[in-house]
Design an enzyme around this catalytic site. Structure first.
Site, mmCIF file in Angstrom:
data_model
loop_
_atom_site.group_PDB
_atom_site.id
_atom_site.type_symbol
_atom_site.label_atom_id
_atom_site.label_comp_id
_atom_site.label_asym_id
_atom_site.label_seq_id
_atom_site.Cartn_x
_atom_site.Cartn_y
_atom_site.Cartn_z
ATOM 1 N N SER A 194 0.583 4.011 1.876
ATOM 2 C CA SER A 194 0.704 4.797 3.106
ATOM 3 C C SER A 194 2.133 4.759 3.640
ATOM 4 O O SER A 194 2.899 3.828 3.356
ATOM 5 C CB SER A 194 -0.253 4.271 4.183
ATOM 6 O OG SER A 194 0.232 3.067 4.745
ATOM 7 N N ARG A 245 -14.229 -3.941 17.781
ATOM 8 C CA ARG A 245 -13.584 -4.707 18.851
ATOM 9 C C ARG A 245 -13.118 -3.791 19.972
ATOM 10 O O ARG A 245 -13.368 -4.051 21.159
ATOM 11 C CB ARG A 245 -12.392 -5.486 18.271
ATOM 12 C CG ARG A 245 -11.482 -6.121 19.308
ATOM 13 C CD ARG A 245 -10.198 -6.645 18.676
ATOM 14 N NE ARG A 245 -9.445 -5.605 18.001
ATOM 15 C CZ ARG A 245 -8.625 -4.743 18.606
ATOM 16 N NH1 ARG A 245 -8.456 -4.799 19.909
ATOM 17 N NH2 ARG A 245 -7.975 -3.829 17.910
ATOM 18 N N ARG A 246 -12.413 -2.712 19.608
ATOM 19 C CA ARG A 246 -11.936 -1.782 20.630
ATOM 20 C C ARG A 246 -13.098 -1.103 21.341
ATOM 21 O O ARG A 246 -13.130 -1.021 22.571
ATOM 22 C CB ARG A 246 -11.040 -0.718 19.984
ATOM 23 C CG ARG A 246 -9.689 -1.248 19.512
ATOM 24 C CD ARG A 246 -8.959 -0.241 18.650
ATOM 25 N NE ARG A 246 -7.651 -0.733 18.220
ATOM 26 C CZ ARG A 246 -7.024 -0.339 17.111
ATOM 27 N NH1 ARG A 246 -7.591 0.556 16.313
ATOM 28 N NH2 ARG A 246 -5.842 -0.826 16.811
ATOM 29 N N ARG A 294 0.853 -1.190 0.000
ATOM 30 C CA ARG A 294 0.000 0.000 0.000
ATOM 31 C C ARG A 294 0.890 1.242 0.000
ATOM 32 O O ARG A 294 2.080 1.173 0.313
ATOM 33 C CB ARG A 294 -0.902 0.003 1.232
ATOM 34 C CG ARG A 294 -1.954 -1.091 1.217
ATOM 35 C CD ARG A 294 -2.588 -1.278 2.588
ATOM 36 N NE ARG A 294 -3.245 -0.061 3.055
ATOM 37 C CZ ARG A 294 -3.656 0.146 4.309
ATOM 38 N NH1 ARG A 294 -3.431 -0.788 5.233
ATOM 39 N NH2 ARG A 294 -4.249 1.262 4.649
ATOM 40 N N ASP A 312 -4.969 -7.469 8.460
ATOM 41 C CA ASP A 312 -5.783 -7.088 7.305
ATOM 42 C C ASP A 312 -6.139 -8.266 6.417
ATOM 43 O O ASP A 312 -7.006 -8.146 5.538
ATOM 44 C CB ASP A 312 -5.047 -6.048 6.442
ATOM 45 C CG ASP A 312 -4.906 -4.696 7.135
ATOM 46 O OD1 ASP A 312 -5.704 -4.421 8.050
ATOM 47 O OD2 ASP A 312 -3.993 -3.932 6.765
ATOM 48 N N SER A 335 -12.653 0.676 15.192
ATOM 49 C CA SER A 335 -12.745 -0.759 15.460
ATOM 50 C C SER A 335 -13.898 -1.092 16.396
ATOM 51 O O SER A 335 -13.975 -0.580 17.522
ATOM 52 C CB SER A 335 -11.424 -1.236 16.086
ATOM 53 O OG SER A 335 -11.587 -2.468 16.733
ATOM 54 N N ASN A 393 -5.312 6.901 7.508
ATOM 55 C CA ASN A 393 -4.070 6.275 7.950
ATOM 56 C C ASN A 393 -3.593 6.929 9.250
ATOM 57 O O ASN A 393 -4.220 7.861 9.754
ATOM 58 C CB ASN A 393 -3.004 6.338 6.853
ATOM 59 C CG ASN A 393 -2.690 7.765 6.418
ATOM 60 O OD1 ASN A 393 -2.649 8.677 7.251
ATOM 61 N ND2 ASN A 393 -2.457 7.968 5.139
#
Length: 358
Positions: A25, A146-147, A23, A96, A144, A166
């Site tokens: 970034s 999850r977080r 990628r 990812d 996220s 990013n």
């Protein structure tokens, strides 16, 4: 492999040109450069070219990751280039990569894991504080589920808002406005970028367990390219491989992804692999969490050659004990089955439905 994938050196001999996809970034380039540097150390004669490209996840920045509904947000374009022989290997953040790869691809290397935990980065005006001491209803940025699910349960006085982009973009959004009191990022990315001084707090497992594969880099290759597979296999870190196979097997059995809150914690200690896994409702009020372990010491009698073509949850690790890999994979499946027997499927189904309806 394309026929002209070679380059004459100064002595008139022909050396292979290896093209590495990544990628665009800054973090992705840093990660890819680190892999390229290691390969160069091991194979001084190879010529490396880095090919950078944008992915769907890089282009869609106004929608939460969990809402886009694309399984390969940060990998699809890179895999397309791999399939077209435009690159020979691709460097990813392992988290990812889906637990099932497209046919013909495999993860040929999983590198030594950086700190897999999540980190709190505070707005400068909140210097010296922690999530515990931030004022009531302070907005915390995270993309996220999850977080957010874990932190809503652990820090009910805080509110959580989506933030995309990013690392550079998210830090800029934090610093240049008052929209967020803090943001949650992977500690590994901050460390690789050289921004450790921005970390205000590392979240321990009791506060927030991490994503499957978080902190580890993966090298994806075409499964048929045995020479490339052999070349990158020197990058494998055995403990990281076994931990991540267990984590990926756990996630795969749960049929989880970025649209549901699933978290893990793994540890290798005294020749045993420990896996803690959990599932959460979107608000964190409903959850299941269990820990299991397995021995990863291979029996002396099982010294047969490892099948170099055998994948375990997308990973080919031909220089690591096949028995240990099997045990790691079975550990992930067994733990997922334990949670499923206690109602994990119902929790995740409701979480998925609520996320889709948002």
């Amino acid at each position: 492999m394309s026929e002209d994938n070679s380059s004459p050196d100064g002595n008139g001999t022909v050396n292979r040109v290896i093209r590495i996809g990544t990628r665009k970034s800054q973090l992705a380039r840093i990660q890819t450069d680190s892999v390229a540097d290691t390969l160069k150390e091991r194979y001084p004669d190879i010529h490396l070219e880095i090919v950078a490209m944008s992915t769907i996840g890089d282009k869609i920045l106004d929608t939460a990751l969990s809402k886009i509904g694309e399984k390969s947000l940060f990998t699809k374009e890179l895999e397309n280039a791999l399939e077209r022989n435009e690159v020979d290997l691709v460097v990813h953040s392992l988290k990812d990569l889906p637990t099932t790869l497209p046919p013909g691809f495999t993860i040929g290397a999983v590198l030594k894991r950086e700190n897999p935990h999540d980190a709190v980065v505070l707005h400068p005006k909140n210097a010296g504080k922690s999530l515990d001491t931030l004022p009531e209803n302070s907005p915390i940025g995270t993309s996220s589920l999850r977080r957010a699910a874990q932190l809503k349960k652990r820090f009910p006085h805080l509110t959580f808002k989506d933030i995309r982009g990013n690392l550079n973009t998210r830090l800029k959004k934090l610093d240049e406005a008052s929209d967020f009191a803090a943001i949650i990022l992977a500690a590994a990315g901050l460390k690789r970028m050289g921004w450790e001084e921005r970390i205000s707090q590392i979240l321990e497992p009791q506060d927030c367990m991490y994503a499957v594969g978080q902190g580890a880099l993966a090298v994806e290759v075409r499964a048929r390219d045995l020479d490339i597979l052999e070349m990158v296999s020197v990058l494998h870190d055995p403990d990281t491989v076994l931990r991540c196979i267990a984590e990926r097997a756990f996630l795969k059995r749960l049929e989880g992804g970025c649209s549901v809150p699933v978290a893990v914690h793994t540890e290798v200690k005294d020749s045993h692999l420990y896996l803690t896994g959990s599932v959460y409702s979107l608000d964190g009020s409903d959850s299941l969490k269990e820990t299991m372990q397995t021995s990863i010491t291979a029996d002396d009698k099982s010294s047969e050659e490892v099948d170099e073509r055998l994948q375990r949850v997308g990973v080919t690790a031909c220089k690591i004990s096949g028995e240990a890999q099997d045990r790691a994979e079975q550990l992930g499946v067994d733990l997922a089955n334990l949670l499923l027997s206690k109602g994990a499927k119902e929790i995740l189904t409701v979480a998925r439905q609520l996320n889709d309806a948002r």
